[in-house]
Design a protein around this motif. Sequence first.
Motif, PDB file in Angstrom:
ATOM      1  N   UNK A  84     -21.050  69.731 122.271  1.00 40.82           N
ATOM      2  CA  UNK A  84     -22.230  69.123 122.882  1.00 40.82           C
ATOM      3  C   UNK A  84     -21.983  67.679 123.282  1.00 40.82           C
ATOM      4  N   UNK A  85     -21.140  66.969 122.523  1.00 42.89           N
ATOM      5  CA  UNK A  85     -20.851  65.576 122.853  1.00 42.89           C
ATOM      6  C   UNK A  85     -19.914  65.442 124.038  1.00 42.89           C
ATOM      7  N   UNK A  86     -19.238  66.522 124.425  1.00 47.44           N
ATOM      8  CA  UNK A  86     -18.332  66.489 125.565  1.00 47.44           C
ATOM      9  C   UNK A  86     -16.962  65.932 125.273  1.00 47.44           C
ATOM     10  N   UNK A  87     -16.630  65.680 123.999  1.00 46.75           N
ATOM     11  CA  UNK A  87     -15.340  65.088 123.670  1.00 46.75           C
ATOM     12  C   UNK A  87     -14.249  66.102 123.373  1.00 46.75           C
TER      13      UNK A  87
ATOM     14  N   UNK B 114     -21.990  69.556 116.138  1.00 47.16           N
ATOM     15  CA  UNK B 114     -20.555  69.574 115.837  1.00 47.16           C
ATOM     16  C   UNK B 114     -20.301  69.776 114.336  1.00 47.16           C
ATOM     17  N   UNK B 115     -21.128  70.601 113.716  1.00 46.65           N
ATOM     18  CA  UNK B 115     -20.928  70.914 112.309  1.00 46.65           C
ATOM     19  C   UNK B 115     -20.218  72.241 112.118  1.00 46.65           C
ATOM     20  N   UNK B 116     -20.524  73.206 112.974  1.00 48.35           N
ATOM     21  CA  UNK B 116     -19.991  74.555 112.839  1.00 48.35           C
ATOM     22  C   UNK B 116     -19.219  74.961 114.083  1.00 48.35           C
ATOM     23  N   UNK B 117     -18.194  75.756 113.845  1.00 45.82           N
ATOM     24  CA  UNK B 117     -17.492  76.447 114.918  1.00 45.82           C
ATOM     25  C   UNK B 117     -17.575  77.934 114.632  1.00 45.82           C
ATOM     26  N   UNK B 118     -17.957  78.714 115.627  1.00 43.73           N
ATOM     27  CA  UNK B 118     -18.109  80.154 115.479  1.00 43.73           C
ATOM     28  C   UNK B 118     -17.066  80.849 116.331  1.00 43.73           C
TER      29      UNK B 118
ATOM     30  N   UNK C  90     -14.704  90.838 113.393  1.00 41.32           N
ATOM     31  CA  UNK C  90     -15.186  89.798 112.499  1.00 41.32           C
ATOM     32  C   UNK C  90     -15.807  88.653 113.287  1.00 41.32           C
ATOM     33  N   UNK C  91     -16.941  88.135 112.753  1.00 44.07           N
ATOM     34  CA  UNK C  91     -17.535  86.903 113.213  1.00 44.07           C
ATOM     35  C   UNK C  91     -17.367  85.880 112.100  1.00 44.07           C
ATOM     36  N   UNK C  92     -16.694  84.767 112.396  1.00 40.71           N
ATOM     37  CA  UNK C  92     -16.360  83.797 111.366  1.00 40.71           C
ATOM     38  C   UNK C  92     -17.059  82.468 111.617  1.00 40.71           C
ATOM     39  N   UNK C  93     -17.437  81.806 110.516  1.00 39.27           N
ATOM     40  CA  UNK C  93     -18.085  80.500 110.538  1.00 39.27           C
ATOM     41  C   UNK C  93     -17.113  79.472 109.949  1.00 39.27           C
ATOM     42  N   UNK C  94     -16.826  78.403 110.715  1.00 39.83           N
ATOM     43  CA  UNK C  94     -15.871  77.377 110.303  1.00 39.83           C
ATOM     44  C   UNK C  94     -16.551  76.007 110.324  1.00 39.83           C
ATOM     45  N   UNK C  95     -16.116  75.117 109.419  1.00 37.99           N
ATOM     46  CA  UNK C  95     -16.501  73.725 109.510  1.00 37.99           C
ATOM     47  C   UNK C  95     -15.723  73.094 110.653  1.00 37.99           C
ATOM     48  N   UNK C  96     -16.417  72.425 111.532  1.00 34.93           N
ATOM     49  CA  UNK C  96     -15.747  71.892 112.718  1.00 34.93           C
ATOM     50  C   UNK C  96     -14.706  70.824 112.362  1.00 34.93           C
ATOM     51  N   UNK C  97     -15.073  69.913 111.473  1.00 35.76           N
ATOM     52  CA  UNK C  97     -14.185  68.780 111.187  1.00 35.76           C
ATOM     53  C   UNK C  97     -13.004  69.184 110.317  1.00 35.76           C
ATOM     54  N   UNK C  98     -13.277  69.891 109.207  1.00 35.39           N
ATOM     55  CA  UNK C  98     -12.179  70.263 108.299  1.00 35.39           C
ATOM     56  C   UNK C  98     -11.454  71.518 108.740  1.00 35.39           C
ATOM     57  N   UNK C  99     -12.081  72.294 109.654  1.00 34.45           N
ATOM     58  CA  UNK C  99     -11.507  73.533 110.185  1.00 34.45           C
ATOM     59  C   UNK C  99     -11.236  74.551 109.068  1.00 34.45           C
ATOM     60  N   UNK C 100     -12.122  74.589 108.077  1.00 33.81           N
ATOM     61  CA  UNK C 100     -12.020  75.548 106.982  1.00 33.81           C
ATOM     62  C   UNK C 100     -13.101  76.606 107.129  1.00 33.81           C
ATOM     63  N   UNK C 101     -12.728  77.850 106.823  1.00 34.97           N
ATOM     64  CA  UNK C 101     -13.668  78.953 106.954  1.00 34.97           C
ATOM     65  C   UNK C 101     -14.687  78.908 105.830  1.00 34.97           C
TER      66      UNK C 101
ATOM     67  N   UNK D  39     -27.541  86.834 116.033  1.00 34.21           N
ATOM     68  CA  UNK D  39     -27.286  86.295 114.704  1.00 34.21           C
ATOM     69  C   UNK D  39     -27.903  84.910 114.610  1.00 34.21           C
ATOM     70  N   UNK D  40     -28.628  84.661 113.508  1.00 32.14           N
ATOM     71  CA  UNK D  40     -29.146  83.323 113.216  1.00 32.14           C
ATOM     72  C   UNK D  40     -28.056  82.561 112.482  1.00 32.14           C
ATOM     73  N   UNK D  41     -27.521  81.497 113.096  1.00 31.25           N
ATOM     74  CA  UNK D  41     -26.401  80.787 112.491  1.00 31.25           C
ATOM     75  C   UNK D  41     -26.832  79.938 111.296  1.00 31.25           C
ATOM     76  N   UNK D  42     -28.137  79.744 111.090  1.00 28.56           N
ATOM     77  CA  UNK D  42     -28.595  79.014 109.908  1.00 28.56           C
ATOM     78  C   UNK D  42     -28.559  79.921 108.679  1.00 28.56           C
ATOM     79  N   UNK D  43     -29.156  81.095 108.793  1.00 29.02           N
ATOM     80  CA  UNK D  43     -29.137  82.047 107.681  1.00 29.02           C
ATOM     81  C   UNK D  43     -27.894  82.916 107.678  1.00 29.02           C
ATOM     82  N   UNK D  44     -27.183  82.946 108.835  1.00 24.52           N
ATOM     83  CA  UNK D  44     -25.953  83.719 108.996  1.00 24.52           C
ATOM     84  C   UNK D  44     -26.197  85.200 108.730  1.00 24.52           C
ATOM     85  N   UNK D  45     -27.272  85.680 109.334  1.00 28.22           N
ATOM     86  CA  UNK D  45     -27.639  87.075 109.218  1.00 28.22           C
ATOM     87  C   UNK D  45     -27.986  87.628 110.596  1.00 28.22           C
TER      88      UNK D  45
END
Length: 829
Positions: A416-419, A464-468, A475-486, A520-526
């Motif tokens: 969203x920030x364009x960077x 910029x908190x989550x990467x999907x 599989x649909x995976x949820x990752x932390x954007x900064x640390x890049x950990x699942x 899928x609701x990415x907040x509840x992840x359901x």
Amino acid sequence: MPAGGSSLFSGFRVLGLYSNHVPHALRYHKKHREFYVVTSVGQCFHTYNVNRLGIVAVSNSLSDDISCVAADRMLVFAAAGRLISAFARNKEVVMCYHGHKQEVRLLLPLGDQLISVDGGGDFIVWDVQGGDVYLRLHFDPATFDVSAMMHPSTYLNKVLLGSSQGALQLWNIKTSKLLFTFPGWSAGVTVLQQSPAVDVVGVGTATGRIVIHNIRLDETLMSFTQDWGPISSLAFRTDGPPIVASGSPQGHIAFWDLERRQLLTQHRHAHRTAVAAATFLQGEPLLITNGADNAIKVWIFDQEGGSPRLLRSRQGHSAPPSTIHHHGNDGKNILSAGQDGTLQSFSSVHERFNKNLGHGEFTAARQADWDGIVACHRGCLATTTWNYQRCTMGAHHLQPPAARRTSIATAVDITSCGNFAVIGLSCGRVDVYNLQSGQHRGCYGNEEKAHSGAVRGVATDALNQLTLTAGSDWLLKFWRFKSRKQEEQLKLHSAPASMMLHKDSGMLALALDDFTLLVVDIETRRIVRKFAGHRSNITDMTFSPDGRWLITVAMDCTIRTWDLPSGFLVDCFLVAMAPVGVSLSPTGDFLATAHVDSLGVYLWTNKSLCGPVGLRPLPADYQPVEVTLPGVVVDDSGQEVTSEDADDEYKSAEQLGAELVTLSLLPESRWKSLLHLDVIKRRNKPVAPPAAPAAAPFFLPTLPGLTPRFTSPAVTEQETKVELQFDCGPAALSVEITCLTSEGGGASSLPLAFIHMIDSMLSSGRDFDLAQAYLALFLKLHLRTVSQDSVAMAALLRLSSRLEAGWAELRASFDQSLCLLSYAKSALL
């Protein structure tokens, strides 16, 4: 659900269609003193003015694709299949010519006659006005297959025909006699063109030879040969320099100097496909070309050496677009990536704002400060950046440092920030790049692999908190954007084909290979919604700006709208060509679609923004109705080109009444106060008796009474009755309407006559304001009395129906005008 097919969307216009393989026709309008070029785009043709290449007219559609067009100073002729149609004002069919048994492929207007040739060898001369056959000849295609036709200048009633066998014949169409046969040059004739010199014609052949021949002396003056195959078009320059231009199937144009008898210059890749036609404007250094690459170009000769430069053009995709997406927050620009390798921007406001960002080649890149568009290419590992403001490919080619060369980029998203850009590969990698520097910033997953299969979709949230990521490993995976950990993963019941995230609402839509949809609701992840109904691969999807609707398109040729809060399908319609791309504007006003085997981008109006739309859940067995794809709309700024003898017709108030309504032009005080006369009388009650006025100081005759009035010329009784309603003031009208019933001293038939008078005023469309005011006062005074008369009540019921129908039409005109006005105001801001 309306019979038209869709409750939500109606066809508005198509963007990016300009020309096809049919050679253009050129016409000069003496009244406008302007040249116009006519190009075919399927079943209709467009008319553009040459000085701006602005579209001024779009013809009505024919039943089949147009095979050839021709024009004279009055009419445009178009052949579709075996039918020839004559169009007036570049729009309406005014005459049809029936008689051919095979498809017509050549047309030639000649005075009051039209000459046509079909694929079976039939040669017909038509009377343009009456549509009668003046002459019919038949040529055996095995011995003389007519492939080109022209009228030699100053040769009265003569037509020169060229054949695919190579021979030429000169005919007199008045006497139907063959005058002369030219043996040719052992090559099929593809083009015949009159030169500026009398008796001299240019002949283009299938072997690439250009012959300048004198048909009176049967003498070849000179010849040239181009190395690019058959001659597709010939054009002679008429503003001075003796130059002939020849087009080729490869899109190259060669310019030959007739004095020096040598090649002057050449322009390679003037078109991406064959040059369908090339025409020099009479007395001007301008050349007009068109081709099947969906382009019209105007070239000007103002450079040293005689080479041309592109002056102006109108061009769209030369191959169907595969992906479309709105750019910016105003919803006025649509980015379109085509199979021709170009990235283009189409404006929904005016085509002069269209942009061609260039061709996706990895060898050419320009430095840009900050690119805002990232594109992955079919079959390529590296992705490219693009700069919208500069209309160029950007500086960076984003490619992971250690990846297999057999891998290709399959999914891309920008934060969203364009960077940052997040890119997924077919080998399962998901990499992050900085868009300003183009540097690789890391990858997701252990051993540099986020999925065990190909990555089908990537997305980042608004903060910029989550990467999907979604992969072919189901599989649909949820990752932390900064640390890049699942953090978490969801197991799907089928492999995802694509996905899209609505960042404001946090709703993620997934299209699966089994033709179903998941939300899928990415907040509840359901998984919160599951939709089924498509019968083929889902090619694209888009959310409405508020996140309430999910619009999907598929290879089953349907466009479906799903309501997320209710979980139902609320709109579905069918189109003739399978849609491959869809995008709803950020303002929600237009839906854009791209389709298989179509070069245009189609716009659909969101009807829910213009008025209330009742949306109900559609049944599971609902059968959608096919909707016609929208066509081209003429820009309001363009001047409509008509025939030279056509003048603007004056329309009186009586004529306008059949289409619209007219007002009486009387002051508002004469009719607006009729319902409030009792209040006005109490307010204006005099405090002293009226005084007699002084006599007039001159000899003009006056009428007796308290108010000084001069006598007017005598009029007939009929004129007095007609103008009574205009001469009477509010008080006098109130008295007259009060006296209509028997209680007021009138006859019993007067109320019915008054109702008939109001009905007549409404049906004619004149004095709309007076009719409404008179009717309101009549009902206020006499409704109780009239309700006891069955005949009068029946007349009032008929009048009520007329009032409702008339007001519905008037309100629709008001709404359309207000909508157009607000749209024009928003375009100027």
